[in-house]
Design an enzyme around this catalytic site. Structure first.
Site: not given
Ligand code: PMP
Length: 407
Positions: A124, A201, A204, A227, A365
Protein backbone atom coordinates in the site's frame (compact mmCIF):
# COMPACT_ATOMS: atom_id res chain seq x y z
CA UNK A 1 -18.46 -19.17 25.35
CA UNK A 2 -17.30 -18.12 21.88
CA UNK A 3 -19.69 -18.78 19.04
CA UNK A 4 -20.14 -18.09 15.34
CA UNK A 5 -23.58 -17.54 13.85
CA UNK A 6 -23.60 -15.24 10.84
CA UNK A 7 -27.30 -14.30 11.17
CA UNK A 8 -26.87 -13.36 14.81
CA UNK A 9 -23.67 -11.45 13.98
CA UNK A 10 -25.33 -9.45 11.22
CA UNK A 11 -28.06 -8.35 13.58
CA UNK A 12 -25.37 -6.56 15.62
CA UNK A 13 -24.52 -4.29 12.65
CA UNK A 14 -27.29 -1.71 12.22
CA UNK A 15 -25.85 -0.28 9.00
CA UNK A 16 -26.25 -3.62 7.23
CA UNK A 17 -30.02 -3.53 7.72
CA UNK A 18 -30.60 -0.79 5.13
CA UNK A 19 -31.52 -0.70 1.44
CA UNK A 20 -29.30 1.04 -1.11
CA UNK A 21 -30.71 1.96 -4.51
CA UNK A 22 -33.84 0.04 -3.61
CA UNK A 23 -32.00 -3.20 -2.78
CA UNK A 24 -30.86 -4.67 0.53
CA UNK A 25 -27.25 -3.54 1.01
CA UNK A 26 -24.49 -6.03 0.18
CA UNK A 27 -21.38 -4.56 1.74
CA UNK A 28 -18.22 -5.97 0.15
CA UNK A 29 -15.79 -3.12 0.80
CA UNK A 30 -14.47 -4.47 4.08
CA UNK A 31 -10.81 -4.08 3.14
CA UNK A 32 -11.44 -0.32 2.92
CA UNK A 33 -13.25 -0.22 6.24
CA UNK A 34 -15.39 -2.65 8.20
CA UNK A 35 -18.78 -1.78 9.63
CA UNK A 36 -19.26 -1.28 13.38
CA UNK A 37 -21.31 -3.42 15.75
CA UNK A 38 -23.74 -1.89 18.25
CA UNK A 39 -21.28 -2.61 21.07
CA UNK A 40 -18.66 -0.31 19.51
CA UNK A 41 -21.16 2.42 18.66
CA UNK A 42 -22.63 2.24 22.18
CA UNK A 43 -19.23 2.26 23.89
CA UNK A 44 -18.30 5.50 22.11
CA UNK A 45 -21.70 7.10 22.79
CA UNK A 46 -21.58 6.04 26.46
CA UNK A 47 -18.12 7.46 26.85
CA UNK A 48 -19.28 10.87 25.58
CA UNK A 49 -22.52 10.66 27.61
CA UNK A 50 -20.92 9.70 30.91
CA UNK A 51 -17.15 9.92 31.17
CA UNK A 52 -15.82 12.53 28.75
CA UNK A 53 -12.89 14.56 30.11
CA UNK A 54 -9.25 15.03 29.23
CA UNK A 55 -6.94 12.25 30.38
CA UNK A 56 -3.90 12.18 32.69
CA UNK A 57 -4.73 15.55 34.24
CA UNK A 58 -6.46 13.91 37.18
CA UNK A 59 -7.90 16.75 39.26
CA UNK A 60 -11.48 15.48 39.15
CA UNK A 61 -13.60 12.36 38.96
CA UNK A 62 -14.44 12.53 35.26
CA UNK A 63 -10.80 12.90 34.32
CA UNK A 64 -9.94 9.90 36.50
CA UNK A 65 -12.65 7.87 34.77
CA UNK A 66 -11.57 8.93 31.28
CA UNK A 67 -7.96 8.05 32.14
CA UNK A 68 -9.07 4.69 33.49
CA UNK A 69 -11.01 3.69 30.34
CA UNK A 70 -8.27 5.07 28.10
CA UNK A 71 -5.45 3.16 29.79
CA UNK A 72 -7.44 -0.02 30.23
CA UNK A 73 -8.07 0.08 26.48
CA UNK A 74 -4.31 0.14 25.98
CA UNK A 75 -3.93 -2.85 28.31
CA UNK A 76 -6.66 -4.70 26.41
CA UNK A 77 -4.94 -4.09 23.07
CA UNK A 78 -1.57 -5.14 24.51
CA UNK A 79 -3.11 -8.45 25.62
CA UNK A 80 -4.97 -8.82 22.30
CA UNK A 81 -1.70 -8.74 20.33
CA UNK A 82 0.39 -10.41 23.09
CA UNK A 83 2.72 -7.46 23.58
CA UNK A 84 4.86 -7.93 26.65
CA UNK A 85 3.78 -4.60 28.11
CA UNK A 86 1.22 -1.88 27.46
CA UNK A 87 4.16 0.54 27.20
CA UNK A 88 4.84 -1.01 23.79
CA UNK A 89 1.39 0.00 22.50
CA UNK A 90 1.29 3.52 21.05
CA UNK A 91 -1.91 5.20 19.96
CA UNK A 92 -1.87 6.75 16.51
CA UNK A 93 -4.46 7.93 13.98
CA UNK A 94 -4.12 4.71 12.00
CA UNK A 95 -1.72 2.49 10.10
CA UNK A 96 -0.56 5.42 7.98
CA UNK A 97 0.48 7.46 10.99
CA UNK A 98 2.04 4.40 12.65
CA UNK A 99 4.30 3.83 9.65
CA UNK A 100 5.10 7.54 9.32
CA UNK A 101 6.08 7.58 13.00
CA UNK A 102 8.56 4.74 12.53
CA UNK A 103 9.90 6.09 9.22
CA UNK A 104 10.41 9.56 10.67
CA UNK A 105 11.63 8.72 14.17
CA UNK A 106 13.44 5.40 13.74
CA UNK A 107 14.47 6.17 10.14
CA UNK A 108 15.73 9.65 11.01
CA UNK A 109 17.94 8.18 13.70
CA UNK A 110 19.14 5.00 11.99
CA UNK A 111 19.43 5.64 8.25
CA UNK A 112 22.45 7.02 6.48
CA UNK A 113 23.79 7.30 2.94
CA UNK A 114 23.85 3.99 1.10
CA UNK A 115 21.41 2.24 3.45
CA UNK A 116 18.61 0.22 1.94
CA UNK A 117 14.95 -0.22 2.87
CA UNK A 118 13.08 -3.17 1.36
CA UNK A 119 9.33 -3.11 0.82
CA UNK A 120 7.34 -5.58 -1.26
CA UNK A 121 6.26 -4.51 -4.73
CA UNK A 122 2.61 -4.87 -3.69
CA UNK A 123 2.68 -2.56 -0.67
CA UNK A 124 0.00 0.00 0.00
CA UNK A 125 1.28 3.54 -0.65
CA UNK A 126 1.25 4.05 3.13
CA UNK A 127 4.10 1.54 3.37
CA UNK A 128 6.10 3.01 0.48
CA UNK A 129 5.88 6.79 0.55
CA UNK A 130 6.95 7.43 4.20
CA UNK A 131 10.08 5.35 3.51
CA UNK A 132 10.80 7.24 0.30
CA UNK A 133 10.49 10.53 2.18
CA UNK A 134 12.93 9.56 4.93
CA UNK A 135 15.27 7.78 2.48
CA UNK A 136 15.57 10.89 0.37
CA UNK A 137 16.53 12.95 3.42
CA UNK A 138 19.31 10.60 4.43
CA UNK A 139 20.66 9.33 1.12
CA UNK A 140 19.16 5.86 1.63
CA UNK A 141 17.05 4.07 -0.98
CA UNK A 142 13.81 2.11 -1.08
CA UNK A 143 13.86 -1.07 -3.13
CA UNK A 144 10.97 -3.37 -4.07
CA UNK A 145 10.96 -7.05 -3.16
CA UNK A 146 9.75 -8.72 -6.36
CA UNK A 147 6.25 -10.15 -6.46
CA UNK A 148 5.38 -13.03 -8.79
CA UNK A 149 2.52 -13.04 -11.28
CA UNK A 150 0.30 -14.92 -8.81
CA UNK A 151 0.68 -12.10 -6.26
CA UNK A 152 3.10 -13.83 -3.90
CA UNK A 153 6.44 -12.49 -2.72
CA UNK A 154 9.36 -14.09 -4.52
CA UNK A 155 11.27 -15.34 -1.49
CA UNK A 156 14.39 -16.33 -3.45
CA UNK A 157 14.61 -12.77 -4.79
CA UNK A 158 14.07 -11.44 -1.25
CA UNK A 159 16.96 -13.52 0.07
CA UNK A 160 19.23 -12.31 -2.73
CA UNK A 161 18.40 -8.67 -1.88
CA UNK A 162 19.48 -9.04 1.74
CA UNK A 163 22.83 -7.69 2.88
CA UNK A 164 24.15 -5.67 5.79
CA UNK A 165 23.12 -2.37 4.15
CA UNK A 166 19.46 -3.37 4.50
CA UNK A 167 18.34 -1.54 7.66
CA UNK A 168 14.58 -1.98 7.41
CA UNK A 169 12.24 -4.51 5.82
CA UNK A 170 8.64 -3.22 5.76
CA UNK A 171 5.98 -5.57 4.45
CA UNK A 172 2.26 -6.06 4.67
CA UNK A 173 0.97 -9.14 6.45
CA UNK A 174 -1.79 -9.21 3.82
CA UNK A 175 -2.00 -7.30 0.53
CA UNK A 176 -5.04 -5.01 0.40
CA UNK A 177 -5.03 -5.10 -3.41
CA UNK A 178 -4.79 -8.86 -3.93
CA UNK A 179 -5.47 -10.51 -0.57
CA UNK A 180 -2.14 -12.40 -0.60
CA UNK A 181 -0.97 -13.54 2.84
CA UNK A 182 2.77 -12.99 3.10
CA UNK A 183 5.11 -15.38 4.94
CA UNK A 184 6.00 -12.77 7.54
CA UNK A 185 7.61 -15.13 10.09
CA UNK A 186 10.13 -16.25 7.50
CA UNK A 187 10.66 -12.67 6.29
CA UNK A 188 11.28 -11.49 9.86
CA UNK A 189 13.86 -14.14 10.66
CA UNK A 190 15.69 -13.69 7.34
CA UNK A 191 15.77 -9.90 7.80
CA UNK A 192 17.01 -10.23 11.37
CA UNK A 193 19.76 -12.46 10.01
CA UNK A 194 21.36 -9.41 8.34
CA UNK A 195 20.62 -7.11 11.29
CA UNK A 196 17.64 -5.33 9.70
CA UNK A 197 14.57 -4.22 11.64
CA UNK A 198 11.14 -5.34 10.44
CA UNK A 199 7.85 -3.46 10.33
CA UNK A 200 4.69 -5.43 9.59
CA UNK A 201 1.77 -3.49 8.11
CA UNK A 202 -1.12 -5.40 9.65
CA UNK A 203 -3.93 -3.17 8.35
CA UNK A 204 -5.42 -6.05 6.39
CA UNK A 205 -4.63 -8.97 8.68
CA UNK A 206 -5.73 -7.74 12.11
CA UNK A 207 -9.43 -8.50 11.48
CA UNK A 208 -8.75 -11.99 10.18
CA UNK A 209 -6.81 -13.91 12.81
CA UNK A 210 -5.29 -13.47 16.26
CA UNK A 211 -1.71 -12.24 16.34
CA UNK A 212 1.11 -12.76 18.80
CA UNK A 213 3.71 -10.04 18.20
CA UNK A 214 6.12 -11.51 20.74
CA UNK A 215 6.14 -14.87 18.96
CA UNK A 216 6.29 -13.21 15.55
CA UNK A 217 9.33 -11.29 16.82
CA UNK A 218 8.63 -8.27 14.57
CA UNK A 219 10.11 -4.96 15.66
CA UNK A 220 7.05 -2.90 14.72
CA UNK A 221 3.45 -3.85 14.00
CA UNK A 222 0.97 -1.29 12.68
CA UNK A 223 -2.81 -1.41 12.30
CA UNK A 224 -6.00 0.68 12.16
CA UNK A 225 -9.05 0.31 14.41
CA UNK A 226 -11.48 0.97 11.55
CA UNK A 227 -10.50 -2.18 9.68
CA UNK A 228 -11.28 -4.35 12.72
CA UNK A 229 -14.81 -3.11 13.53
CA UNK A 230 -13.58 -0.09 15.51
CA UNK A 231 -13.71 3.65 14.82
CA UNK A 232 -11.84 5.70 12.22
CA UNK A 233 -9.06 8.05 13.28
CA UNK A 234 -7.64 5.48 15.69
CA UNK A 235 -4.66 3.20 15.21
CA UNK A 236 -1.92 1.30 16.93
CA UNK A 237 1.81 1.08 16.64
CA UNK A 238 3.33 -1.79 18.53
CA UNK A 239 7.09 -1.44 18.92
CA UNK A 240 9.62 -3.52 20.81
CA UNK A 241 10.59 -1.66 23.97
CA UNK A 242 14.29 -1.58 23.01
CA UNK A 243 13.41 0.15 19.71
CA UNK A 244 10.93 2.63 21.18
CA UNK A 245 13.20 3.54 24.12
CA UNK A 246 16.00 4.57 21.80
CA UNK A 247 13.86 6.47 19.27
CA UNK A 248 13.37 10.26 19.48
CA UNK A 249 9.83 11.67 19.83
CA UNK A 250 7.77 11.98 16.66
CA UNK A 251 5.88 15.16 17.50
CA UNK A 252 6.31 17.74 20.25
CA UNK A 253 3.64 19.17 22.52
CA UNK A 254 1.76 18.49 25.72
CA UNK A 255 1.78 15.05 27.32
CA UNK A 256 4.99 13.83 25.65
CA UNK A 257 7.25 15.82 27.96
CA UNK A 258 8.59 15.37 31.47
CA UNK A 259 9.80 18.92 32.06
CA UNK A 260 9.92 21.94 29.76
CA UNK A 261 12.16 24.96 30.13
CA UNK A 262 13.88 27.31 27.72
CA UNK A 263 17.13 25.75 28.82
CA UNK A 264 15.94 22.39 27.49
CA UNK A 265 13.12 19.88 27.60
CA UNK A 266 13.07 16.29 28.79
CA UNK A 267 10.68 13.71 27.45
CA UNK A 268 8.08 11.50 29.06
CA UNK A 269 8.42 7.75 29.44
CA UNK A 270 6.86 5.18 27.09
CA UNK A 271 4.32 5.21 25.61
CA UNK A 272 3.58 8.91 26.26
CA UNK A 273 6.81 10.09 24.67
CA UNK A 274 5.13 9.43 21.32
CA UNK A 275 1.69 10.81 22.14
CA UNK A 276 1.79 14.60 21.88
CA UNK A 277 -1.47 16.46 22.48
CA UNK A 278 -4.92 15.34 23.56
CA UNK A 279 -5.39 11.83 22.24
CA UNK A 280 -8.40 10.20 20.60
CA UNK A 281 -9.87 8.97 23.88
CA UNK A 282 -13.22 7.90 22.41
CA UNK A 283 -11.26 6.13 19.68
CA UNK A 284 -9.41 4.07 22.27
CA UNK A 285 -12.71 3.24 23.98
CA UNK A 286 -14.18 2.17 20.63
CA UNK A 287 -11.13 0.10 19.78
CA UNK A 288 -11.34 -1.70 23.13
CA UNK A 289 -14.99 -2.52 22.36
CA UNK A 290 -13.94 -3.83 18.93
CA UNK A 291 -11.33 -6.05 20.59
CA UNK A 292 -14.02 -7.38 22.93
CA UNK A 293 -16.28 -8.01 19.95
CA UNK A 294 -13.55 -10.08 18.26
CA UNK A 295 -12.74 -11.89 21.49
CA UNK A 296 -16.38 -12.96 21.70
CA UNK A 297 -16.25 -14.70 18.32
CA UNK A 298 -14.91 -18.09 17.32
CA UNK A 299 -12.25 -16.66 15.04
CA UNK A 300 -11.29 -19.98 13.49
CA UNK A 301 -14.90 -20.48 12.46
CA UNK A 302 -15.06 -16.90 11.17
CA UNK A 303 -11.95 -17.49 9.10
CA UNK A 304 -13.41 -20.72 7.69
CA UNK A 305 -16.66 -18.92 6.89
CA UNK A 306 -14.80 -16.20 4.95
CA UNK A 307 -12.69 -18.79 3.12
CA UNK A 308 -15.86 -20.58 2.04
CA UNK A 309 -17.33 -17.31 0.75
CA UNK A 310 -14.17 -16.65 -1.26
CA UNK A 311 -14.18 -20.18 -2.74
CA UNK A 312 -17.81 -19.81 -3.79
CA UNK A 313 -17.23 -16.35 -5.28
CA UNK A 314 -14.22 -17.59 -7.25
CA UNK A 315 -16.08 -20.58 -8.56
CA UNK A 316 -19.11 -18.56 -9.61
CA UNK A 317 -16.97 -15.85 -11.20
CA UNK A 318 -15.09 -18.45 -13.23
CA UNK A 319 -18.37 -20.02 -14.33
CA UNK A 320 -19.70 -16.62 -15.41
CA UNK A 321 -16.75 -15.99 -17.74
CA UNK A 322 -15.44 -12.65 -19.02
CA UNK A 323 -13.76 -11.81 -15.71
CA UNK A 324 -10.18 -12.54 -14.65
CA UNK A 325 -9.02 -12.80 -11.08
CA UNK A 326 -5.89 -10.75 -10.39
CA UNK A 327 -3.52 -12.32 -7.88
CA UNK A 328 -4.10 -15.93 -7.00
CA UNK A 329 -1.54 -16.56 -4.28
CA UNK A 330 -2.07 -19.92 -2.62
CA UNK A 331 -2.44 -18.21 0.77
CA UNK A 332 -5.10 -15.51 0.62
CA UNK A 333 -7.73 -13.81 2.75
CA UNK A 334 -11.25 -13.38 1.40
CA UNK A 335 -10.46 -10.67 -1.14
CA UNK A 336 -11.54 -11.13 -4.74
CA UNK A 337 -9.67 -8.72 -7.00
CA UNK A 338 -10.61 -8.97 -10.66
CA UNK A 339 -11.01 -7.24 -14.00
CA UNK A 340 -13.57 -7.58 -16.78
CA UNK A 341 -12.41 -8.17 -20.35
CA UNK A 342 -15.02 -5.73 -21.62
CA UNK A 343 -15.09 -2.65 -19.35
CA UNK A 344 -13.19 -0.40 -16.97
CA UNK A 345 -13.38 -1.46 -13.29
CA UNK A 346 -15.15 1.80 -12.42
CA UNK A 347 -18.02 1.08 -14.82
CA UNK A 348 -18.45 -2.39 -13.35
CA UNK A 349 -18.44 -0.89 -9.84
CA UNK A 350 -21.13 1.62 -10.80
CA UNK A 351 -23.43 -1.09 -12.11
CA UNK A 352 -22.92 -3.09 -8.91
CA UNK A 353 -23.73 -0.01 -6.82
CA UNK A 354 -27.01 0.46 -8.68
CA UNK A 355 -27.88 -3.04 -7.46
CA UNK A 356 -26.97 -2.27 -3.86
CA UNK A 357 -23.61 -4.08 -4.00
CA UNK A 358 -20.72 -2.04 -2.56
CA UNK A 359 -17.24 -2.89 -3.86
CA UNK A 360 -14.11 -0.83 -4.43
CA UNK A 361 -12.55 -0.10 -7.80
CA UNK A 362 -9.21 1.44 -8.75
CA UNK A 363 -5.59 0.82 -7.87
CA UNK A 364 -6.33 0.39 -4.13
CA UNK A 365 -3.40 2.68 -3.23
CA UNK A 366 -1.06 0.04 -4.65
CA UNK A 367 -0.11 1.59 -7.96
CA UNK A 368 3.26 -0.16 -8.39
CA UNK A 369 1.72 -3.66 -8.43
CA UNK A 370 -1.03 -2.52 -10.82
CA UNK A 371 1.68 -1.09 -13.10
CA UNK A 372 3.55 -4.39 -12.90
CA UNK A 373 0.41 -6.24 -13.97
CA UNK A 374 -0.19 -3.64 -16.73
CA UNK A 375 -3.67 -2.70 -15.51
CA UNK A 376 -5.08 0.59 -14.20
CA UNK A 377 -6.85 -1.15 -11.34
CA UNK A 378 -9.28 -3.88 -10.37
CA UNK A 379 -12.72 -4.40 -8.95
CA UNK A 380 -12.24 -5.60 -5.38
CA UNK A 381 -14.86 -7.46 -3.40
CA UNK A 382 -13.58 -7.95 0.14
CA UNK A 383 -15.53 -10.14 2.55
CA UNK A 384 -15.93 -9.97 6.29
CA UNK A 385 -17.32 -12.33 8.86
CA UNK A 386 -20.84 -10.86 8.55
CA UNK A 387 -21.11 -11.54 4.82
CA UNK A 388 -23.29 -14.38 3.63
CA UNK A 389 -23.65 -16.83 0.76
CA UNK A 390 -26.53 -14.60 -0.44
CA UNK A 391 -24.07 -11.68 -0.61
CA UNK A 392 -21.82 -13.74 -2.88
CA UNK A 393 -24.76 -14.66 -5.09
CA UNK A 394 -25.89 -11.01 -5.28
CA UNK A 395 -22.36 -10.01 -6.31
CA UNK A 396 -22.30 -12.60 -9.06
CA UNK A 397 -25.81 -11.67 -10.25
CA UNK A 398 -24.65 -8.05 -10.38
CA UNK A 399 -21.59 -9.02 -12.38
CA UNK A 400 -23.75 -10.99 -14.80
CA UNK A 401 -25.78 -7.81 -15.35
CA UNK A 402 -22.62 -5.72 -15.77
CA UNK A 403 -21.43 -8.18 -18.41
CA UNK A 404 -24.80 -8.02 -20.17
CA UNK A 405 -24.85 -4.20 -20.21
CA UNK A 406 -21.18 -3.52 -20.95
CA UNK A 407 -19.87 -6.43 -23.02
N1 PMP B 1 -1.80 -0.54 4.61
C1 PMP B 1 -2.71 -1.32 4.05
C2 PMP B 1 -2.33 -2.68 3.59
C3 PMP B 1 -4.02 -0.85 3.91
O1 PMP B 1 -4.94 -1.62 3.34
C4 PMP B 1 -4.35 0.44 4.37
C5 PMP B 1 -5.76 1.00 4.23
N2 PMP B 1 -6.32 0.81 2.98
C6 PMP B 1 -3.34 1.20 4.96
C7 PMP B 1 -2.08 0.68 5.07
C8 PMP B 1 -3.62 2.56 5.49
O2 PMP B 1 -4.51 2.49 6.55
P1 PMP B 1 -5.20 3.81 7.14
O3 PMP B 1 -5.78 4.53 5.96
O4 PMP B 1 -6.23 3.29 8.08
O5 PMP B 1 -4.12 4.60 7.81
Amino acid sequence: MNHFDVGELRSQFPILQQRVNGQPLVYLDNAATTQKPDSVIDAIANYYRNDNANVHRGAHALSDRATEVFESARQKVAEFISASSKDEVLWTRGTTESINLVASSWGGQNLSAGDRILVSAMEHHANIVPWQMVAEKHGARVEPIPVDADGSINMAAFVSLLDERVKMVAVGHVSNALGSINPVSEIISLAHGVGARVLIDAAQSIAHWPVNVAELNCDFYAFSAHKMFGPTGMGVLYGKRECLESMPPYQGGGEMIETVSFAGTTFNKLPYKFEAGTPNIAGAVGLAAAVEFLQGIDRTAADQHETQLLARAEQELDALGGYQIVGKASQRVAVLSFIGDFAHPQDIGMILDKQGVAVRTGNHCAQPIMDQFGIPGTVRASFSLYNTVEDVDRLIAGLAKAKMFLA
